[in-house]
Design an enzyme around this catalytic site. Structure first.
Site, PDB file in Angstrom:
ATOM      1  CD  GLU A 109      38.409  12.091   4.867  1.00 23.03           C
ATOM      2  OE1 GLU A 109      38.096  12.913   3.974  1.00 23.03           O
ATOM      3  OE2 GLU A 109      38.836  10.964   4.613  1.00 23.03           O
ATOM      4  CG  ASP A 110      35.882  14.590   1.346  1.00 16.85           C
ATOM      5  OD1 ASP A 110      36.198  13.658   2.112  1.00 16.85           O
ATOM      6  OD2 ASP A 110      36.015  14.511   0.108  1.00 16.85           O
ATOM      7  CG  ASP A 113      30.830   5.806   1.778  1.00 20.31           C
ATOM      8  OD1 ASP A 113      29.619   6.002   1.909  1.00 20.31           O
ATOM      9  OD2 ASP A 113      31.279   4.980   0.966  1.00 20.31           O
ATOM     10  CG  PHE A 162      28.097   9.689  -5.843  1.00 17.11           C
ATOM     11  CD1 PHE A 162      29.233   9.114  -5.303  1.00 17.11           C
ATOM     12  CD2 PHE A 162      28.241  10.703  -6.773  1.00 17.11           C
ATOM     13  CE1 PHE A 162      30.495   9.541  -5.678  1.00 17.11           C
ATOM     14  CE2 PHE A 162      29.498  11.139  -7.159  1.00 17.11           C
ATOM     15  CZ  PHE A 162      30.629  10.556  -6.608  1.00 17.11           C
ATOM     16  NE  ARG A 175      38.548  17.078  -6.436  1.00 19.46           N
ATOM     17  CZ  ARG A 175      38.513  15.952  -5.718  1.00 19.46           C
ATOM     18  NH1 ARG A 175      37.889  15.942  -4.571  1.00 19.46           N
ATOM     19  NH2 ARG A 175      39.095  14.861  -6.146  1.00 19.46           N
TER      20      ARG A 175
HETATM   21  P1  IMP Z   1      35.452   5.822   3.074  1.00 13.50           P
HETATM   22  O1  IMP Z   1      34.603   4.715   2.450  1.00 13.50           O
HETATM   23  O2  IMP Z   1      34.843   6.298   4.370  1.00 13.50           O
HETATM   24  O3  IMP Z   1      36.870   5.404   3.209  1.00 13.50           O
HETATM   25  O4  IMP Z   1      35.403   7.044   2.072  1.00 13.50           O
HETATM   26  C1  IMP Z   1      36.375   7.087   1.069  1.00 13.50           C
HETATM   27  C2  IMP Z   1      36.285   8.263   0.172  1.00 13.50           C
HETATM   28  O5  IMP Z   1      35.272   7.989  -0.764  1.00 13.50           O
HETATM   29  C3  IMP Z   1      35.927   9.618   0.736  1.00 13.50           C
HETATM   30  O6  IMP Z   1      36.985  10.278   1.342  1.00 13.50           O
HETATM   31  C4  IMP Z   1      35.512  10.308  -0.549  1.00 13.50           C
HETATM   32  O7  IMP Z   1      36.646  10.769  -1.235  1.00 13.50           O
HETATM   33  C5  IMP Z   1      34.849   9.189  -1.306  1.00 13.50           C
HETATM   34  N1  IMP Z   1      33.378   9.258  -1.205  1.00 13.50           N
HETATM   35  C6  IMP Z   1      32.559   8.545  -0.401  1.00 13.50           C
HETATM   36  N2  IMP Z   1      31.274   8.876  -0.611  1.00 13.50           N
HETATM   37  C7  IMP Z   1      31.292   9.827  -1.587  1.00 13.50           C
HETATM   38  C8  IMP Z   1      30.257  10.593  -2.248  1.00 13.50           C
HETATM   39  O8  IMP Z   1      29.040  10.457  -2.000  1.00 13.50           O
HETATM   40  N3  IMP Z   1      30.683  11.477  -3.177  1.00 13.50           N
HETATM   41  C9  IMP Z   1      31.985  11.658  -3.511  1.00 13.50           C
HETATM   42  N4  IMP Z   1      32.977  10.994  -2.903  1.00 13.50           N
HETATM   43  C10 IMP Z   1      32.637  10.074  -1.957  1.00 13.50           C
HETATM   44 MG    MG Z   2      38.213  12.136   0.863  1.00 13.34          MG
END
Ligand code: IMP
Ligand code: MG
Length: 185
Positions: A109-110, A113, A162, A175
């Protein structure tokens, strides 16, 4: 001019400004450490890496070429479409072409969150009877994380701000930045 972003400490994307938080050198050094850890921990075993598109493609590419195990890589994508339910958007995971039964899978994963995405992916892997499941994420926001599944390999823990770059986007842009940039508030 090629590589216009390289070494820029501040960037503007659409209506927002971002400043460098983690340099390209720091990122590549850390990814090498994670790869070496995996090379040791999984020595003699076969691994299937599972990259989550779009954001993880750069991290996956950098990590994967530092792996010296018998390994394969595959990618899945969370596709949004307008649902008829009241919740609005439904996200479906597409691209599962591999037989995962009993396989050791490292999800790439990148960023993690809230953990909703990771929980969803782990659920799909369990349905497909994957063996051992590990999670690797370049970035982790521990203060936002609401789930229980351990994030086994974390590049960098970051605050709840962010960020863009190294695969992460703001409305689709940013990206291609080779470093991680945080929003200037
Ligand atoms: P989750 O809330 O852990 O499910 O994260 C969902 C998705 O939100 C991640 O895979 C990213 O694509 C996006 N995301 C969360 N935080 C950031 C950020 O700080 N920058 C850009 N994308 C984010
Ligand atoms: Mg992602």
């Amino acid at each position: 001019m090629p590589q216009i972003f390289v070494k820029m400490k501040e960037v503007r994307i659409l209506d927002k400004s971002f400043k460098e938080m983690i340099s390209e050198e720091q990122i590549e050094t850390r990814i090498l450490e994670l790869a070496e850890q995996m090379n040791t921990e999984f020595a003699g075993r076969e691994i299937l890496f599972m990259g989550i598109l779009n954001g993880a493609f750069l991290f996956a590419a950098s990590l994967f070429r530092k792996i010296n195990l018998q390994a394969r890589i595959s990618f899945v994508k969370l596709a949004s479409y307008e649902g008829t339910s009241s919740s609005g958007t439904i996200k479906e995971l597409i691209g599962w072409n591999d037989d995962l039964k009993g396989k050791t899978v490292v999800v790439i994963e990148d960023i993690v969150d809230t953990g909703n995405t990771v929980e969803r992916i782990v659920g799909e892997l369990e349905i497909r009877k994957a063996g051992e499941i590990r999670i690797a994420s370049l970035l982790f926001k521990p203060n936002a994380y609401k789930k229980n599944h351990p994030i086994d390999y974390v590049g960098f823990e970051i605050p709840n701000d962010f960020v863009v770059g190294y695969g992460l986007d703001y409305n689709g842009y940013g990206r291609n930045l080779p470093a991680i940039y945080t929003l200037i508030k």
